[in-house]
Design a protein around this motif. Structure first.
Motif, PDB file in Angstrom:
ATOM      1  N   GLY A 163       0.779  -1.234   0.000  1.00 28.50           N
ATOM      2  CA  GLY A 163       0.000   0.000   0.000  1.00 28.50           C
ATOM      3  C   GLY A 163       0.808   1.280   0.000  1.00 28.50           C
ATOM      4  O   GLY A 163       0.273   2.355  -0.259  1.00 28.50           O
ATOM      5  N   TRP A 164       2.124   1.182   0.291  1.00 34.01           N
ATOM      6  CA  TRP A 164       2.994   2.348   0.265  1.00 34.01           C
ATOM      7  C   TRP A 164       4.238   2.016  -0.553  1.00 34.01           C
ATOM      8  O   TRP A 164       4.696   0.874  -0.560  1.00 34.01           O
ATOM      9  CB  TRP A 164       3.415   2.759   1.679  1.00 34.01           C
ATOM     10  CG  TRP A 164       2.296   3.365   2.469  1.00 34.01           C
ATOM     11  CD1 TRP A 164       1.357   2.698   3.191  1.00 34.01           C
ATOM     12  CD2 TRP A 164       1.989   4.752   2.584  1.00 34.01           C
ATOM     13  NE1 TRP A 164       0.476   3.568   3.765  1.00 34.01           N
ATOM     14  CE2 TRP A 164       0.840   4.849   3.419  1.00 34.01           C
ATOM     15  CE3 TRP A 164       2.557   5.924   2.099  1.00 34.01           C
ATOM     16  CZ2 TRP A 164       0.263   6.080   3.750  1.00 34.01           C
ATOM     17  CZ3 TRP A 164       1.986   7.137   2.429  1.00 34.01           C
ATOM     18  CH2 TRP A 164       0.850   7.208   3.247  1.00 34.01           C
ATOM     19  N   VAL A 210       1.373   6.794  -1.200  1.00 31.36           N
ATOM     20  CA  VAL A 210       0.310   5.835  -0.900  1.00 31.36           C
ATOM     21  C   VAL A 210      -0.271   5.378  -2.230  1.00 31.36           C
ATOM     22  O   VAL A 210      -0.498   6.187  -3.143  1.00 31.36           O
ATOM     23  CB  VAL A 210      -0.763   6.465   0.016  1.00 31.36           C
ATOM     24  CG1 VAL A 210      -1.381   7.700  -0.598  1.00 31.36           C
ATOM     25  CG2 VAL A 210      -1.838   5.452   0.355  1.00 31.36           C
ATOM     26  N   SER A 249      -8.214   3.940   4.673  1.00 30.07           N
ATOM     27  CA  SER A 249      -7.325   3.033   5.397  1.00 30.07           C
ATOM     28  C   SER A 249      -7.700   1.569   5.193  1.00 30.07           C
ATOM     29  O   SER A 249      -7.748   0.778   6.128  1.00 30.07           O
ATOM     30  CB  SER A 249      -7.337   3.378   6.891  1.00 30.07           C
ATOM     31  OG  SER A 249      -6.224   2.823   7.542  1.00 30.07           O
ATOM     32  N   ASN A 255      -6.145  -0.391   2.621  1.00 26.53           N
ATOM     33  CA  ASN A 255      -5.069  -1.129   1.961  1.00 26.53           C
ATOM     34  C   ASN A 255      -3.854  -1.187   2.891  1.00 26.53           C
ATOM     35  O   ASN A 255      -3.819  -1.952   3.840  1.00 26.53           O
ATOM     36  CB  ASN A 255      -4.725  -0.474   0.627  1.00 26.53           C
ATOM     37  CG  ASN A 255      -3.808  -1.342  -0.216  1.00 26.53           C
ATOM     38  OD1 ASN A 255      -3.730  -2.554  -0.025  1.00 26.53           O
ATOM     39  ND2 ASN A 255      -3.126  -0.738  -1.165  1.00 26.53           N
ATOM     40  N   ASP A 278      -2.916   3.924   7.303  1.00 24.39           N
ATOM     41  CA  ASP A 278      -2.171   5.141   7.629  1.00 24.39           C
ATOM     42  C   ASP A 278      -0.784   4.800   8.161  1.00 24.39           C
ATOM     43  O   ASP A 278      -0.573   3.735   8.760  1.00 24.39           O
ATOM     44  CB  ASP A 278      -2.907   5.942   8.702  1.00 24.39           C
ATOM     45  CG  ASP A 278      -4.307   6.363   8.275  1.00 24.39           C
ATOM     46  OD1 ASP A 278      -4.569   6.389   7.064  1.00 24.39           O
ATOM     47  OD2 ASP A 278      -5.115   6.666   9.175  1.00 24.39           O
ATOM     48  N   SER A 305      -6.458  12.608   0.616  1.00 29.14           N
ATOM     49  CA  SER A 305      -5.525  12.181   1.656  1.00 29.14           C
ATOM     50  C   SER A 305      -5.512  13.273   2.718  1.00 29.14           C
ATOM     51  O   SER A 305      -6.373  14.155   2.729  1.00 29.14           O
ATOM     52  CB  SER A 305      -4.120  11.937   1.084  1.00 29.14           C
ATOM     53  OG  SER A 305      -3.236  11.447   2.085  1.00 29.14           O
ATOM     54  N   SER A 352      -9.460   5.578   9.392  1.00 30.80           N
ATOM     55  CA  SER A 352      -8.248   6.333   9.676  1.00 30.80           C
ATOM     56  C   SER A 352      -8.148   6.677  11.156  1.00 30.80           C
ATOM     57  O   SER A 352      -9.164   6.817  11.852  1.00 30.80           O
ATOM     58  CB  SER A 352      -8.245   7.614   8.842  1.00 30.80           C
ATOM     59  OG  SER A 352      -7.055   8.335   9.024  1.00 30.80           O
ATOM     60  N   ASP A 360      -3.832   7.093   4.346  1.00 29.90           N
ATOM     61  CA  ASP A 360      -4.197   6.217   3.229  1.00 29.90           C
ATOM     62  C   ASP A 360      -5.705   6.310   3.057  1.00 29.90           C
ATOM     63  O   ASP A 360      -6.464   5.803   3.884  1.00 29.90           O
ATOM     64  CB  ASP A 360      -3.773   4.782   3.539  1.00 29.90           C
ATOM     65  CG  ASP A 360      -4.338   3.766   2.523  1.00 29.90           C
ATOM     66  OD1 ASP A 360      -4.816   4.204   1.456  1.00 29.90           O
ATOM     67  OD2 ASP A 360      -4.300   2.562   2.810  1.00 29.90           O
TER      68      ASP A 360
END
Length: 467
Positions: free
Chosen positions: A281-282, A291, A299, A301, A304, A328, A343, A451
């Protein structure tokens, strides 16, 4: 004998007078050419060494000044040095007629003869001269290219330096990648920018509405140093705009700044869900932390990410780039004590494509739009503060020890509030955060990159802790 003495005295007096005249003549000539390490760019008589470009505003000589006259119906006009300069210190005096006019001094600038349908365009960094209530004299603008690089919202203490309808002393230091400005000896702007190592200097007469036709701008005492450069002292508490990605100058380090993202790996960051950095995811690549796009959910995937360290009072800057329709945010005072499915909880600097993402139309009065305090306070809607989707924007938020919080976007002030104030608590009570006890009032907390399921990139994340 008396006649001899009288003639001798007359001869001595004449010689002395001649020497005085000659000395004065030499000093005058010296003033117009060089003075120690200083070189005078205006000889006081004509425009030798200068040429006009772009607009049609005339430049003439009045007494000891170059005078540009504003003309309706013509674009920005420039009186340009025939010589180009690299590193230099430039000083001059400038006076504008009127309170709604504008001017500037171009530095390390260039000319594109084919631009504007063949009419030509001057482009490059400009020190702005702004007598309007905005009061951004000494700020740095990129004429014909990137627009504002250092709006004077970043240094409000310098806004009072300009004197209306009087000559104002401007000092510009362009040494290496650094550019600093002073207005009447007041430190104004500090920019670090690697574009343009050399170019011409120019005096601007700005395009005007018809009502300002005939107003004048005066330039005098124009002098430059190009050798034995000795930078003047500049205070460390004036914010530095550094356009070089993931870099800190020696002066930034001395001022107390450090990088939260080193441009190489996830050092200092972890998942908000616990454990190490997210395995998916990042992405960290080419000096950018991004992201990745998933389903647009909050949030869902990689989730955060938060700083390993917690912060109380600080000055935080970050570059961000949105993809079309993306969402975001940057949150702070995140304690991770709240149990949430989406999140993590904390005050948020909203990052959003206002045109395409539906969240921009939710909340109250646009308080979920770009650079807003999410769901609480709407950001200033100045369109010039917003760079297009797909370009890098710079966010900045400062939390002072007295709990005053200020947001900027690309150097433009967006909003301010005081954590824990009665006004703040009333806003929280009418928001989605009303059920969170003491929302936004934690003594310290993590900084978070959100995210939200959309592709958003970050770089140049730097922080200074405030005492």
């Amino acid at each position: 004998m008396r006649r001899f003495i009288k003639n001798s005295i007359y001869s001595l007096s004449f010689c002395a007078l001649s020497l005085l005249v000659l000395s004065a003549s030499c000093q005058s000539a010296n003033k117009n050419t060089s003075d120690g390490d200083w070189e005078h760019l205006f000889n006081g008589k004509d425009l030798t060494g200068w040429k006009t470009l772009a607009g049609k505003a005339p430049y003439t000589i009045e007494d000891d000044a170059i005078v540009g006259t504003m003309v309706k119906g013509t674009p920005n006009s420039f009186l340009v040095t025939e010589k180009e300069y690299g590193d230099f210190i430039l000083e001059l005096d400038i006076k504008l007629e009127g309170a709604t006019t504008n001017s500037g001094i171009q530095t390390r600038s260039h000319y594109d003869a084919n631009a504007n349908d063949g009419k030509g365009r001057v482009y490059g960094r400009q020190v702005d001269v702004d007598p309007t209530p905005r009061a951004w004299t000494g700020g740095i603008y990129d004429e014909g290219r990137r627009q504002w690089l250092y709006p004077l919202d970043l240094n409000p203490a310098a806004k009072t330096a300009y004197k209306a309808n009087e000559y104002n002393k401007i000092r510009i230091e362009a040494i290496g990648n650094e550019m600093k400005t002073w207005v009447n000896d007041v430190p104004s702007a500090h920019l670090v920018d690697s574009i343009d190592a050399s170019g011409f200097i120019a005096l601007q007469v700005h395009a005007i509405p018809d009502s300002l036709d005939g107003k004048k701008v005066y330039f005098k005492n124009i002098k430059i140093q190009t050798k034995n450069l000795r930078p003047a002292e500049f205070p460390t508490d004036v914010y530095i705009v550094n356009t070089n990605a993931n870099g800190l100058t020696e002066e930034e380090q001395k001022a107390g700044y450090s990088l939260l993202f080193n441009g190489k790996d996830a050092t200092g960051w972890k998942s908000a869900r616990g454990g190490g950095f997210p395995e998916k995811g990042w992405k960290i690549e080419n000096g950018i932390i991004s992201v990745q796009k998933s389903d647009g959910g909050e949030s869902t995937n990689g989730g955060d990410i938060v700083t390993e360290k917690q912060y109380k009072a600080f000055d935080l800057s970050f570059d961000f780039k949105l993809t079309p329709g993306a969402n975001s945010g940057v949150k702070y005072f995140v304690t991770l004590n709240e149990e949430t499915k989406g999140s993590a909880i904390g005050p948020e600097y909203q990052i959003l494509d206002d045109e395409l993402h539906p969240d921009a139309k939710l909340g109250k009065d646009g308080n979920r739009t770009l650079a807003s305090l999410y769901d609480l306070i709407t950001s200033d809607k100045n369109k010039r503060a917003r760079k297009p989707i797909g370009e890098w924007n710079r966010g900045r938020l400062v939390v002072e020890p007295n709990n005053k919080v200020t947001y900027w976007l690309n150097g433009f002030k967006m909003l301010e509030f005081v954590r824990g104030s009665e006004e703040f608590r009333k806003l929280v009570a009418g928001s989605k955060y009303k059920d969170w006890k003491n929302f936004g009032e934690a003594e310290q907390g993590h900084i978070l990159l959100q995210d939200h399921g959309d592709a958003v990139s970050f770089r140049s994340i730097k922080i200074k802790e405030l005492k």
